[in-house]
Design an enzyme around this catalytic site. Structure first.
Site, PDB file in Angstrom:
ATOM      1  N   CYS A   1     -12.232   1.245  16.743  1.00 39.14           N
ATOM      2  CA  CYS A   1     -11.025   0.441  16.501  1.00 39.14           C
ATOM      3  C   CYS A   1     -10.027   0.420  17.640  1.00 39.14           C
ATOM      4  O   CYS A   1      -9.311  -0.569  17.785  1.00 39.14           O
ATOM      5  CB  CYS A   1     -10.349   0.854  15.200  1.00 39.14           C
ATOM      6  SG  CYS A   1      -9.645   2.508  15.200  1.00 39.14           S
ATOM      7  N   MET A   2      -9.904   1.459  18.461  1.00 32.65           N
ATOM      8  CA  MET A   2      -8.864   1.412  19.489  1.00 32.65           C
ATOM      9  C   MET A   2      -9.307   1.968  20.839  1.00 32.65           C
ATOM     10  O   MET A   2      -8.498   2.143  21.738  1.00 32.65           O
ATOM     11  CB  MET A   2      -7.595   2.107  19.023  1.00 32.65           C
ATOM     12  CG  MET A   2      -7.749   3.507  18.480  1.00 32.65           C
ATOM     13  SD  MET A   2      -7.549   4.784  19.733  1.00 32.65           S
ATOM     14  CE  MET A   2      -9.131   5.572  19.697  1.00 32.65           C
TER      15      MET A   2
ATOM     16  N   LYS B   1       0.836  -1.200   0.000  1.00 31.99           N
ATOM     17  CA  LYS B   1       0.000   0.000   0.000  1.00 31.99           C
ATOM     18  C   LYS B   1       0.875   1.256   0.000  1.00 31.99           C
ATOM     19  O   LYS B   1       0.597   2.224  -0.698  1.00 31.99           O
ATOM     20  CB  LYS B   1      -0.938  -0.016   1.212  1.00 31.99           C
ATOM     21  CG  LYS B   1      -1.989  -1.104   1.169  1.00 31.99           C
ATOM     22  CD  LYS B   1      -2.992  -1.002   2.291  1.00 31.99           C
ATOM     23  CE  LYS B   1      -2.391  -1.291   3.647  1.00 31.99           C
ATOM     24  NZ  LYS B   1      -1.954  -2.704   3.799  1.00 31.99           N
TER      25      LYS B   1
END
Length: 801
Positions: free
Chosen positions: A172-173, A88
């Site tokens: 997510c966190m 990526k």
């Protein structure tokens, strides 16, 4: 640079993803950076920037010519990646040049999005704010730069007295945050990436860094090629590419990680192999309170012993599915003082309805065993977004937070923030706003039923594809004329197609920026090319709306001296896009934000120091000679300037205010939804190497799209044979909330056990978030995307994924 490490990166990055990819695999990564610079010639200008994608924070060299990015190379000078990039990263420059970039503001009229001017667009947003400031919400992400997030934070909390601002990083966190806070009293890892170079044992707790953080994973593989003995233990619910490199694979049942961690703690005590000195000097015990609070209540060593006594290896095997032999192996490793052990985790532990608990327990394992505070001995969470740490966690773009580790519920913290912002006392609201799930619940609920959020402004994220249970949290608002959705983005997405107002944004090196990565490293870059058409910086958009409200006389857009909330030095009118780059707005906002960072010892250097560096890890403290020194290892006297002399280890933000970290008592609990007769299988969701999050950017990079052209469902071979399903066949994955139709991939990149399926999130044509569960952790409010009950049924034959 060891050539075998580079070989691993290239091999992992470029491997064919599916049978369909055989006709067009991803392009070969560029040669080393030295060759590229020579080959591109003198007409190419090179400058630094952190990669736009994950939270690793790799630095790239960006080559530009004639106003366009023409080359990308890994930055050899950067300590994070030392010249390497993943697939990526090597293609990140192409993310700017998809054919369908958004280039003009669009307003929905008579069901269609039609072009309007920026002046009209700013006026529409101001109208929505004025209609009811308390019902206006801001939804961002860890893709906000630090100045962008700070501007949004100041606009909402310092201007509108409104705390309804939250990020998709909540998804997510957030559990990593609450875990750190519960244990240490302050957020973010104590160690850094150097731990991967020093550890004798690396344990993966439900994460797959070979695909999700391949540059970091390569550091482990590279050491092995040099003959170093690094033991890799993979604790997972399915086999992944990381498993292929593991010495031990421990397959556990959902929520079995809670039992595993308790089992290790049991063995440390039962075998007498815990670190008595570390316990005596640095640890205290904590348990749940009633009512539940993040800080809980004090517990005793005796209560802790009584709790873990039940978690014998045989009991843990029953609860987790991991053999008693392997539990003993883990206990023995943590009981050894001659080894250095690093634990890594990401979404597997965070997207968990007991995410705070499992985070706290893994910290407890390291603390009680003494595997903490030395290079190679660390419990370390990784993040998926480039500035989830720098912007969300440090700037505090959360519904309950203020910059620098402050919270809105604390009187002193509000007063400090008001002083830094120079706003009247009482401007900052003491009541926390809505967290992500609640915000979208309220937006989806009719006003008559108490749905008090009437407008949400979304920047740098795609909730139409990422919110859990989209059918309940997103779709209802799109049918309610009282609800208004504003989206700032760079490409059409599952969210923009449903929006009422779409704003075209600049991205990455089309604007100035500052990110903060997973190891507390703050990274700066300058604009290197201009955005297309009328696309403009997200930070400018926020300031322009604030100024329009100021022009209309809204009191909240004035400081206590009557000046504009975002007044710039020299009164440069930065709300005028033609004047925005007359001054470095990022530097002004960053220097203002720096004032907030010292309370929790997250000190940042002046902006210009980051211009000269490839990032620095906070706390960054000025030395007697005027230079600025970063900190690699927090709480350790040998490196952290805030640890008192002679303390060795000091947890100086301890919740008990005595310099001690907290070892928590948390039991094993089963997931809130489990397979049954109607929905007999487990669903786990996640990511793939080639695509990032919802594929908005990577899906427009031709080599990546060819390598992984479509989503799929991984199905165990025995399950497939039992159901009469063949590879490539189209099936329906269905839960109690909704369904998603996907082609089957059997014996592919990942291999789930019987009774499990896995679906990646990147494909907007196959919205798996119609299936996922919105149940969330009671403290972090983070939903569980890793486990819910589904059934799989055949539909029709389709091409291979």
């Amino acid at each position: 640079m060891n050539p075998d490490r580079r070989t691993f990166l290239k091999g992992a990055a470029m491997a064919a993803a599916t049978a369909a990819a055989a006709t067009g695999s991803a392009a070969t990564p560029p040669p080393p950076v030295e060759d590229i610079r020579d080959r591109m010639g003198p007409g190419v200008h090179w400058d630094k920037a952190p990669c736009r994608f994950c939270g690793t924070g790799c630095h790239v060299q960006v080559g530009t010519r004639d106003g366009k990015v023409v080359a990308i190379a890994g930055a050899l000078e950067a300590e994070v990646n030392k010249g390497l990039l993943c697939v990526k990263g090597y293609h990140v420059g192409l993310a700017l040049y998809g054919q369908d970039r958004l280039t003009t503001p669009l307003l929905r009229k008579d069901g269609k999005l039609v072009p309007i001017s920026w002046e009209q667009a700013i006026g529409v947003i101001a109208d929505r704010v004025e209609m009811d400031p308390a019902g206006f919400a801001f939804y961002g992400s860890g893709q906000w730069t630090i100045p962008e997030g700070y501007a949004a934070q100041k606009f909402m909390k310092g201007g509108l007295s409104n705390n309804h601002i939250d990020p998709n990083a909540r998804l997510c966190m957030a559990s990593a945050v609450t875990g750190f806070l519960a244990v240490y009293g302050v957020d973010e890892p104590a160690g850094c990436y150097t731990d991967l170079d020093e550890a004798d044992v690396v344990i993966l707790w439900g994460n797959n860094p070979a695909e999700m953080h391949p540059v970091l994973f390569s550091r482990i593989i590279d050491r092995r090629t040099r003959g170093e003995n690094v033991t890799l233990i993979d604790i997972q619910t399915r086999r992944t590419r990381s498993t292929a490199h593991a010495d031990h694979y421990l397959e556990f049942q959902p929520h079995g990680d809670l039992a595993i961690a308790n089992g290790i703690l049991h063995l440390l005590v039962a075998n007498g192999t815990y670190d008595q000195t570390f316990l005596d000097q640095h640890l205290a015990f904590r348990k749940a309170s009633d009512p539940p609070e993040l800080k809980g209540q004090a517990a005793t060593w005796e209560e802790f012993q009584a709790h873990i006594a039940a978690y014998t290896p045989e009991k843990v095997e029953e609860l987790s599915g991991v053999s008693a032999r392997d539990i003993r192996m883990l206990g023995d490793l943590f009981g050894r003082r001659d080894l250095k052990i690093t634990s890594l985790w990401c979404m597997g532990m965070n997207q968990h309805t007991r995410g705070t608990a499992i985070n706290s327990l893994v910290h407890a394992v390291h603390l009680l065993s003494g595997h903490f505070g030395k290079p190679g001995d660390a419990p370390t969470s990784l993040t998926g977004q480039p500035s989830a740490c720098g912007t969300v966690r440090e700037v505090g773009t959360l519904a309950h937070a203020l910059p620098g580790g402050r919270v809105v519920a604390n009187d002193k913290h509000r007063q400090q923030s008001e002083e830094f912002w120079n706003v009247p006392a009482g401007r900052v609201n003491a009541k926390p706003g809505y967290h992500t799930v609640k915000m979208w619940e309220q937006f989806s609920k009719p006003k008559a039923d108490g749905g008090d959020i009437h407008t949400i402004w979304v920047q740098v994220t795609n909730p139409g594809q990422t919110l859990p249970n989209r059918n309940a949290l997103f779709d209802p608002s799109r049918k309610d004329p009282d609800k208004f959705l504003i989206v700032s983005d760079v490409y059409p997405t599952a969210t923009t197609v449903e929006a009422d107002l779409v704003l075209p944004s600049a991205m990455w090196v089309e604007k100035n920026g500052v990110f903060g990565n997973s190891e507390r490293r703050t990274q700066q870059w300058f604009r290197q090319v201009k955005p297309p058409g009328q696309a403009r910086d997200d930070c400018w958009q926020t300031i322009a709306v604030a100024h329009e409200l100021f022009r209309r006389g809204m009191p909240g857009m004035k400081d206590k001296d009557g000046r504009f909330l975002f007044a710039m030095p020299g009164d440069v009118p930065v709300w005028d896009w033609n004047r925005y780059y007359d001054i470095n707005v990022d530097e002004v906002l960053f220097e203002e934000y720096r004032k907030f960072t010292r309370m929790k010892h997250k000190d940042l250097a002046p902006y210009q120091e980051y211009v000269k560096a490839y990032g620095m890890r906070w706390p960054v403290v000025q030395q007697p000679d005027g230079s600025w020194r970063e900190t690699r290892f927090r709480f350790s006297e040998f490196d952290d300037p805030y640890v008192e002399k002679g303390k060795g280890i000091q947890f100086y933000h301890s919740n008990t205010e005595d310099g001690r970290a907290q070892v928590w008592i948390h039991p094993h609990e089963y997931p809130p939804e489990r397979p049954d007769q109607d929905y007999p299988m487990w669903l786990c969701t996640g990511r793939v190497l080639e695509h990032w999050h919802t594929g908005t950017m990577t899906g427009r990079i031709p080599p990546l799209r060819r390598a992984m052209p479509a989503s799929y469902v991984e199905l165990n071979r025995e399950d497939a044979q039992r159901m009469g399903i063949s590879n490539g066949e189209l099936v329906r994955v269905e839960s109690r909330r909704g369904h998603c139709d996907l082609p089957v991939w059997i014996d592919g990149r990942g291999r789930p056990p019987q009774g499990y399926v896995f679906v990646p999130f990147f494909d907007e044509r196959m919205l798996i978030n119609r299936v996922t569960l919105e149940a969330h952790d009671p403290f972090s409010k983070q939903p569980d995307y890793k486990k819910c009950a589904v059934r799989v049924t055949r539909l029709a034959v389709a091409g291979a994924p």
